[in-house]
Design a protein around this motif. Structure first.
Motif, PDB file in Angstrom:
ATOM      1  N   THR A 148       0.809  -1.219   0.000  1.00  0.00           N
ATOM      2  CA  THR A 148       0.000   0.000   0.000  1.00  0.00           C
ATOM      3  C   THR A 148       0.844   1.272   0.000  1.00  0.00           C
ATOM      4  O   THR A 148       0.517   2.238  -0.684  1.00  0.00           O
ATOM      5  CB  THR A 148      -0.953   0.020   1.213  1.00  0.00           C
ATOM      6  N   ARG A 149       1.965   1.267   0.732  1.00  0.00           N
ATOM      7  CA  ARG A 149       2.809   2.467   0.784  1.00  0.00           C
ATOM      8  C   ARG A 149       3.419   2.752  -0.578  1.00  0.00           C
ATOM      9  O   ARG A 149       3.464   3.906  -1.029  1.00  0.00           O
ATOM     10  CB  ARG A 149       3.905   2.311   1.843  1.00  0.00           C
ATOM     11  N   GLY A 150       3.891   1.728  -1.249  1.00  0.00           N
ATOM     12  CA  GLY A 150       4.472   1.904  -2.569  1.00  0.00           C
ATOM     13  C   GLY A 150       3.449   2.381  -3.581  1.00  0.00           C
ATOM     14  O   GLY A 150       3.727   3.251  -4.413  1.00  0.00           O
ATOM     15  N   ARG A 151       2.239   1.829  -3.501  1.00  0.00           N
ATOM     16  CA  ARG A 151       1.182   2.235  -4.431  1.00  0.00           C
ATOM     17  C   ARG A 151       0.764   3.683  -4.193  1.00  0.00           C
ATOM     18  O   ARG A 151       0.515   4.433  -5.129  1.00  0.00           O
ATOM     19  CB  ARG A 151      -0.026   1.297  -4.307  1.00  0.00           C
ATOM     20  N   MET A 152       0.684   4.073  -2.924  1.00  0.00           N
ATOM     21  CA  MET A 152       0.314   5.453  -2.620  1.00  0.00           C
ATOM     22  C   MET A 152       1.408   6.422  -3.073  1.00  0.00           C
ATOM     23  O   MET A 152       1.108   7.494  -3.627  1.00  0.00           O
ATOM     24  CB  MET A 152       0.054   5.621  -1.128  1.00  0.00           C
ATOM     25  N   SER A 198       0.312   8.385   7.677  1.00  0.00           N
ATOM     26  CA  SER A 198       1.669   7.956   8.026  1.00  0.00           C
ATOM     27  C   SER A 198       2.707   8.770   7.268  1.00  0.00           C
ATOM     28  O   SER A 198       3.746   9.148   7.827  1.00  0.00           O
ATOM     29  CB  SER A 198       1.849   6.463   7.743  1.00  0.00           C
ATOM     30  N   PHE A 199       2.452   9.071   5.990  1.00  0.00           N
ATOM     31  CA  PHE A 199       3.359   9.923   5.221  1.00  0.00           C
ATOM     32  C   PHE A 199       3.448  11.313   5.857  1.00  0.00           C
ATOM     33  O   PHE A 199       4.521  11.918   5.907  1.00  0.00           O
ATOM     34  CB  PHE A 199       2.869  10.049   3.773  1.00  0.00           C
ATOM     35  N   HIS A 200       2.300  11.807   6.330  1.00  0.00           N
ATOM     36  CA  HIS A 200       2.267  13.116   6.994  1.00  0.00           C
ATOM     37  C   HIS A 200       3.108  13.090   8.273  1.00  0.00           C
ATOM     38  O   HIS A 200       3.927  13.997   8.510  1.00  0.00           O
ATOM     39  CB  HIS A 200       0.823  13.492   7.319  1.00  0.00           C
ATOM     40  N   ASP A 201       2.936  12.039   9.070  1.00  0.00           N
ATOM     41  CA  ASP A 201       3.678  11.916  10.334  1.00  0.00           C
ATOM     42  C   ASP A 201       5.187  11.803  10.095  1.00  0.00           C
ATOM     43  O   ASP A 201       5.991  12.252  10.923  1.00  0.00           O
ATOM     44  CB  ASP A 201       3.190  10.702  11.121  1.00  0.00           C
ATOM     45  N   GLU A 202       5.582  11.209   8.964  1.00  0.00           N
ATOM     46  CA  GLU A 202       7.000  11.020   8.644  1.00  0.00           C
ATOM     47  C   GLU A 202       7.609  12.247   7.970  1.00  0.00           C
ATOM     48  O   GLU A 202       8.806  12.257   7.662  1.00  0.00           O
ATOM     49  CB  GLU A 202       7.154   9.804   7.717  1.00  0.00           C
ATOM     50  N   GLY A 203       6.792  13.278   7.715  1.00  0.00           N
ATOM     51  CA  GLY A 203       7.304  14.496   7.092  1.00  0.00           C
ATOM     52  C   GLY A 203       7.493  14.393   5.595  1.00  0.00           C
ATOM     53  O   GLY A 203       8.169  15.238   4.986  1.00  0.00           O
ATOM     54  N   VAL A 204       6.884  13.382   4.975  1.00  0.00           N
ATOM     55  CA  VAL A 204       6.996  13.217   3.525  1.00  0.00           C
ATOM     56  C   VAL A 204       6.025  14.143   2.807  1.00  0.00           C
ATOM     57  O   VAL A 204       6.338  14.714   1.764  1.00  0.00           O
ATOM     58  CB  VAL A 204       6.727  11.747   3.121  1.00  0.00           C
ATOM     59  N   ILE A 205       4.827  14.277   3.379  1.00  0.00           N
ATOM     60  CA  ILE A 205       3.818  15.168   2.820  1.00  0.00           C
ATOM     61  C   ILE A 205       3.202  15.993   3.941  1.00  0.00           C
ATOM     62  O   ILE A 205       3.383  15.691   5.124  1.00  0.00           O
ATOM     63  CB  ILE A 205       2.696  14.393   2.082  1.00  0.00           C
ATOM     64  N   GLU A 206       2.465  17.009   3.548  1.00  0.00           N
ATOM     65  CA  GLU A 206       1.658  17.767   4.495  1.00  0.00           C
ATOM     66  C   GLU A 206       0.226  17.766   4.000  1.00  0.00           C
ATOM     67  O   GLU A 206      -0.023  17.976   2.804  1.00  0.00           O
ATOM     68  CB  GLU A 206       2.161  19.206   4.625  1.00  0.00           C
ATOM     69  N   LEU A 207      -0.713  17.506   4.898  1.00  0.00           N
ATOM     70  CA  LEU A 207      -2.124  17.484   4.546  1.00  0.00           C
ATOM     71  C   LEU A 207      -2.761  18.795   4.987  1.00  0.00           C
ATOM     72  O   LEU A 207      -2.741  19.124   6.174  1.00  0.00           O
ATOM     73  CB  LEU A 207      -2.824  16.298   5.216  1.00  0.00           C
ATOM     74  N   VAL A 208      -3.283  19.536   4.033  1.00  0.00           N
ATOM     75  CA  VAL A 208      -3.924  20.828   4.319  1.00  0.00           C
ATOM     76  C   VAL A 208      -5.358  20.734   3.825  1.00  0.00           C
ATOM     77  O   VAL A 208      -5.676  21.078   2.689  1.00  0.00           O
ATOM     78  CB  VAL A 208      -3.182  21.992   3.627  1.00  0.00           C
ATOM     79  N   GLY A 209      -6.257  20.253   4.680  1.00  0.00           N
ATOM     80  CA  GLY A 209      -7.619  19.969   4.244  1.00  0.00           C
ATOM     81  C   GLY A 209      -7.584  18.865   3.204  1.00  0.00           C
ATOM     82  O   GLY A 209      -6.996  17.807   3.418  1.00  0.00           O
ATOM     83  N   LYS A 210      -8.199  19.116   2.045  1.00  0.00           N
ATOM     84  CA  LYS A 210      -8.163  18.141   0.954  1.00  0.00           C
ATOM     85  C   LYS A 210      -6.885  18.255   0.121  1.00  0.00           C
ATOM     86  O   LYS A 210      -6.602  17.390  -0.709  1.00  0.00           O
ATOM     87  CB  LYS A 210      -9.389  18.327   0.041  1.00  0.00           C
ATOM     88  N   LYS A 211      -6.135  19.319   0.349  1.00  0.00           N
ATOM     89  CA  LYS A 211      -4.923  19.539  -0.434  1.00  0.00           C
ATOM     90  C   LYS A 211      -3.746  18.761   0.141  1.00  0.00           C
ATOM     91  O   LYS A 211      -3.693  18.469   1.334  1.00  0.00           O
ATOM     92  CB  LYS A 211      -4.589  21.032  -0.485  1.00  0.00           C
ATOM     93  N   ILE A 212      -2.795  18.438  -0.750  1.00  0.00           N
ATOM     94  CA  ILE A 212      -1.606  17.682  -0.349  1.00  0.00           C
ATOM     95  C   ILE A 212      -0.368  18.424  -0.826  1.00  0.00           C
ATOM     96  O   ILE A 212      -0.276  18.819  -1.990  1.00  0.00           O
ATOM     97  CB  ILE A 212      -1.617  16.265  -0.950  1.00  0.00           C
ATOM     98  N   VAL A 213       0.577  18.608   0.089  1.00  0.00           N
ATOM     99  CA  VAL A 213       1.866  19.223  -0.232  1.00  0.00           C
ATOM    100  C   VAL A 213       2.937  18.145  -0.121  1.00  0.00           C
ATOM    101  O   VAL A 213       3.042  17.469   0.906  1.00  0.00           O
ATOM    102  CB  VAL A 213       2.209  20.375   0.737  1.00  0.00           C
ATOM    103  N   ILE A 214       3.717  17.954  -1.176  1.00  0.00           N
ATOM    104  CA  ILE A 214       4.833  17.011  -1.117  1.00  0.00           C
ATOM    105  C   ILE A 214       6.038  17.746  -0.549  1.00  0.00           C
ATOM    106  O   ILE A 214       6.581  18.664  -1.173  1.00  0.00           O
ATOM    107  CB  ILE A 214       5.135  16.423  -2.507  1.00  0.00           C
ATOM    108  N   GLN A 219      12.230  11.195  -0.682  1.00  0.00           N
ATOM    109  CA  GLN A 219      11.774  10.115   0.180  1.00  0.00           C
ATOM    110  C   GLN A 219      10.562   9.406  -0.422  1.00  0.00           C
ATOM    111  O   GLN A 219      10.437   8.173  -0.311  1.00  0.00           O
ATOM    112  CB  GLN A 219      11.428  10.655   1.567  1.00  0.00           C
ATOM    113  N   LEU A 220       9.704  10.153  -1.065  1.00  0.00           N
ATOM    114  CA  LEU A 220       8.540   9.556  -1.711  1.00  0.00           C
ATOM    115  C   LEU A 220       8.977   8.607  -2.827  1.00  0.00           C
ATOM    116  O   LEU A 220       8.420   7.508  -2.968  1.00  0.00           O
ATOM    117  CB  LEU A 220       7.644  10.662  -2.273  1.00  0.00           C
ATOM    118  N   ARG A 221      10.002   8.996  -3.562  1.00  0.00           N
ATOM    119  CA  ARG A 221      10.521   8.128  -4.623  1.00  0.00           C
ATOM    120  C   ARG A 221      11.218   6.905  -4.025  1.00  0.00           C
ATOM    121  O   ARG A 221      11.176   5.811  -4.608  1.00  0.00           O
ATOM    122  CB  ARG A 221      11.470   8.903  -5.526  1.00  0.00           C
ATOM    123  N   ARG A 222      11.815   7.080  -2.870  1.00  0.00           N
ATOM    124  CA  ARG A 222      12.449   5.936  -2.208  1.00  0.00           C
ATOM    125  C   ARG A 222      11.402   4.926  -1.755  1.00  0.00           C
ATOM    126  O   ARG A 222      11.578   3.713  -1.912  1.00  0.00           O
ATOM    127  CB  ARG A 222      13.268   6.435  -1.001  1.00  0.00           C
TER     128      ARG A 222
END
Length: 227
Positions: A148-152, A198-214, A219-222
């Motif tokens: 699931t992590r790789g697919r996301m 989990s990505f948010h908690d690890e600092g890979v992304i930030e969740l701002v409402g429905k928006k997503i900041v990479i 790390q996401l590519r890793r």
């Protein structure tokens, strides 16, 4: 005054087109608008037209038993909807407007005549299909062999590469419901929410409402590479 663009001005499908062919397309092309959520074509429909998205965003999906599997995201300047015509099949997928969209449309019978007379255009269509098939191959590996992590991670990277990021905020230039992201990553909505958190908690992304900041593309590519 903004110069009007024609269907042959978008992408690379019509590189090498000659003046008479341009004139034919200018006479035959039609512009249409679809409101957000409207179906552009449905699974089972007979393909008769080449679509070029000139404004907005479109998703192409397959209806499944328990969810819609999003197969492709279409951005402005992309062509779509023509493959089944050349193998005499009906549509096996459905295309829906993700936002208010505008498309430029030409009958595929006209396109077939141009391809028959201009092998350069024919090669452009073959090249476009070949690129699409390569992308589908990679998606198939992702959806069937990765966790699931790789697919996301793959889903977020593709969304970023397709629609880009806002220069000021860094947000993905596409606001998707969690269910839509789940459908694209081939997982349940609950699992999608969990992995995004989990990505948010690890600092890979930030969740701002429905928006997503990479925040950390490397790390996401890793995560994608690890599967």
């Amino acid at each position: 005054m903004k110069t009007k663009l024609h269907i042959f001005d978008y992408g690379m499908l019509f590189d090498g087109i000659v003046r008479d062919e341009k004139h034919t397309l200018m006479l035959e092309e039609v512009e249409r608008e679809y409101e957000k959520g409207k179906v552009i074509y449905s699974e089972g429909d007979k393909p008769t037209e080449l679509f070029c998205l000139t404004e907005g965003k479109v998703k192409i999906y397959k209806d499944g038993m328990d969810r819609k599997q999003v197969v492709r995201l279409v951005k402005a300047g992309d062509f779509f909807g023509y493959r089944p015509y050349f193998v005499k099949e009906n549509y096996t997928l459905t295309a829906v407007a993700m936002t208010d969209v505008r498309v430029c449309v030409v009958k595929l019978s006209i396109i077939k005549k141009i391809i028959s007379n201009n092998p350069i255009i024919g090669m452009n269509f073959i090249r476009d299909l070949s690129v699409r098939l390569g992308i589908i191959d990679n998606r198939l590996v992702s959806l069937t062999q990765k966790h699931t992590r790789g697919r996301m991670a793959d889903a977020l990277l593709i969304i970023m590469e397709t629609f880009g990021r806002d220069d000021d905020t860094g947000c993905l230039n596409c606001v998707l419901k969690r269910e839509e992201i789940a459908n694209y990553a081939n997982m349940t909505t609950a699992n999608a929410i969990r992995v995004l958190a989990s990505f948010h908690d690890e600092g890979v992304i930030e969740l701002v409402g429905k928006k997503i900041v990479i925040l950390n593309e490397q790390q996401l590519r890793r995560i994608s590479a690890l599967g």
